[in-house]
Design a protein around this motif. Sequence first.
Motif, PDB file in Angstrom:
ATOM      1  N   PHE A 173       0.506  -2.626  -8.911  1.00 22.45           N
ATOM      2  CA  PHE A 173       1.163  -1.419  -8.389  1.00 22.45           C
ATOM      3  C   PHE A 173       0.705  -0.194  -9.168  1.00 22.45           C
ATOM      4  CE2 PHE A 173       4.321  -2.867  -5.326  1.00 22.45           C
ATOM      5  CZ  PHE A 173       4.380  -4.223  -5.593  1.00 22.45           C
ATOM      6  N   TYR A 230      -4.119   7.214  -5.892  1.00 20.71           N
ATOM      7  CA  TYR A 230      -3.216   7.050  -4.744  1.00 20.71           C
ATOM      8  C   TYR A 230      -1.769   7.316  -5.148  1.00 20.71           C
ATOM      9  CZ  TYR A 230      -7.017   4.813  -2.171  1.00 20.71           C
ATOM     10  OH  TYR A 230      -8.208   4.536  -1.547  1.00 20.71           O
ATOM     11  N   LYS A 231      -1.127   8.220  -4.461  1.00 19.53           N
ATOM     12  CA  LYS A 231       0.327   8.433  -4.607  1.00 19.53           C
ATOM     13  C   LYS A 231       0.981   8.106  -3.278  1.00 19.53           C
ATOM     14  CE  LYS A 231      -0.641   9.438  -8.722  1.00 19.53           C
ATOM     15  NZ  LYS A 231      -0.638   8.266  -9.650  1.00 19.53           N
ATOM     16  N   ALA A 232       0.219   7.397  -2.441  1.00 18.16           N
ATOM     17  CA  ALA A 232       0.710   6.819  -1.182  1.00 18.16           C
ATOM     18  C   ALA A 232       0.104   5.421  -1.178  1.00 18.16           C
ATOM     19  CB  ALA A 232       0.192   7.635   0.008  1.00 18.16           C
ATOM     20  N   LEU A 233       0.333   4.642  -0.131  1.00 19.61           N
ATOM     21  CA  LEU A 233      -0.175   3.273  -0.139  1.00 19.61           C
ATOM     22  C   LEU A 233      -1.703   3.252  -0.171  1.00 19.61           C
ATOM     23  CD1 LEU A 233       0.408   0.222   0.086  1.00 19.61           C
ATOM     24  CD2 LEU A 233       0.256   0.508   2.588  1.00 19.61           C
ATOM     25  N   GLU A 249       7.116  -6.187  -3.127  1.00 22.73           N
ATOM     26  CA  GLU A 249       6.757  -4.853  -2.636  1.00 22.73           C
ATOM     27  C   GLU A 249       7.999  -4.091  -2.183  1.00 22.73           C
ATOM     28  OE1 GLU A 249       4.065  -4.682   0.731  1.00 22.73           O
ATOM     29  OE2 GLU A 249       4.233  -2.484   0.820  1.00 22.73           O
ATOM     30  N   ARG A 278       9.139  -0.654  -3.828  1.00 21.21           N
ATOM     31  CA  ARG A 278       9.190   0.564  -3.021  1.00 21.21           C
ATOM     32  C   ARG A 278      10.546   1.239  -3.190  1.00 21.21           C
ATOM     33  NH1 ARG A 278       5.728   1.963   1.322  1.00 21.21           N
ATOM     34  NH2 ARG A 278       3.963   0.562   1.645  1.00 21.21           N
ATOM     35  N   ALA A 291       8.825   3.957  -5.492  1.00 21.87           N
ATOM     36  CA  ALA A 291       7.956   4.683  -4.541  1.00 21.87           C
ATOM     37  C   ALA A 291       8.128   6.190  -4.710  1.00 21.87           C
ATOM     38  CB  ALA A 291       8.268   4.261  -3.110  1.00 21.87           C
ATOM     39  N   TYR A 343       2.871   2.588  -5.461  1.00 22.45           N
ATOM     40  CA  TYR A 343       2.770   1.694  -4.305  1.00 22.45           C
ATOM     41  C   TYR A 343       1.841   0.531  -4.667  1.00 22.45           C
ATOM     42  CZ  TYR A 343       4.789   5.469  -1.481  1.00 22.45           C
ATOM     43  OH  TYR A 343       5.635   6.429  -0.961  1.00 22.45           O
ATOM     44  N   ASN A 365      -1.447  -1.537  -4.962  1.00 24.30           N
ATOM     45  CA  ASN A 365      -2.852  -1.153  -4.942  1.00 24.30           C
ATOM     46  C   ASN A 365      -3.691  -2.337  -4.478  1.00 24.30           C
ATOM     47  OD1 ASN A 365      -3.467  -2.837  -7.256  1.00 24.30           O
ATOM     48  ND2 ASN A 365      -2.437  -1.280  -8.495  1.00 24.30           N
TER      49      ASN A 365
END
Length: 383
Positions: A264, A269-272, A303, A307, A311, A316, A318
């Motif tokens: 994770f 990435y700060k989104a999926l 997950e 989240r 989240a 998220y 990786n």
Amino acid sequence: MTAAPAAAPTFDKGLANTIAAETQMSFIDGGKGVLEYVGIDIDSLARNSTFEETVFLLWNRRLPTAIELSALEQDIRAEYDLPAEVWQMLRETPRTAHPMHMLRTLVSALGMFDKDADTNTPEANRAKSIKLLAKTPTIIANFDRHRKGKPMVKPDPTVGLAANFLWMLNGAVPTAAVAKALDVCLILHADHGLNASTFAARVTIATLSDMYSAITTAIGTLKGPLHGGANEEVMHMLNEIGTMDNIEPYIRAKLARKELVMGFGHRVYKALDPRAGYLKTFAKQIATDTGNERLYEMSTKIEDLMRAEVAAKGIYPNVDFYSATTYHSIGIDLDLFTTIFAMSRISGWTGHCMEQLDGNRLIRPGASYVGPHGVAYVPASKR
Ligand code: SDX
């Protein structure tokens, strides 16, 4: 016109806010969770391409014609075999060596048997890139056989890179589904901007060292659990948790201790991570087909919990989170997971090395000295 004064250097710990290179290979939008190889989104490539076609795309900045792809495939297959001395080194490698220590050592050794090891022309470096890409699976698969006391299996030059690896690893022709699963994983792991191991490779080649040294640097860098080693740590975590009921207490305790939950989070990435999104769907199918549903169900429960908890901090799954379930489900031993990552990323590393040399400048950042000044030398007799 006089040159603009150089901007005052600033300290950027971890280089999180520093652009250290320009590249035409992969584009990442960390906020939107977008990854493209030469402008083509990763989902389209995973669904439609092959690893060898993706390698051509990354190295040539365009998709190949059918003839060009066939030529690259033949060039790669012609290089699957190893120098006799490296086969012998494989046989003498300690059976207890971690596969990433083995891989770093034997990939480095390949450079001693290549007469063009130190030639940095584009043609010589393309040839070395093909050799490194083609021979790495042979080294990994046959080390696993060596450590298990099984006879070595010669590569099969009639099949692609993924199928050849599985043929040597298991000593049996893989099913089309399993070969395809590995091929897709190799596509997903091929390149990813200026990640730590790619940056390390660029630093090495930028001194005008050589491709074998640069890839050896990259393998050593990828090994760390904050980077490519995370996929193995995810599997260790799934094994340690053991049951669905233990997921919540285990994860909550880890977060409470401010410990990292492997698989994770991401520097960009700060989104999926779109690779994780694709691998999740893929892992469900592969896990179901191979009787590993529990691993998949445990992963989705982890997950969901992560989240809910983190989240909001942009954490998220990786690429490493669902690749663990996928690799386990296609029969790859846990401590080989990061070597599979390396097998794929050699395409990106070599591509970045060739890109670095096209308009090269030595990569040498500054350091802010925070130690004392004006210190007197004291003879040992007076210390
Ligand atoms: C890869 O760069 C690439 O492109 C890499 C890669 C590629 O294709 O080459 O995508 C492949 O390496 C993927 C990442 C694999 N690593 C892991 O899964 C290891 C676990 N992840 C973390 O180590 C971390 O997320 C990093 C190293 C990936 C990114 O760390 P950063 O950007 O340095 O962020 P940070 O450590 O400063 O964390 C910010 C906050 C911290 O909390 P606070 O102190 O602000 O309260 O987020 C927390 C961290 O504690 N955090 C996590 C977490 N990751 C970050 N908390 C729990 N679990 C995690 N996994």
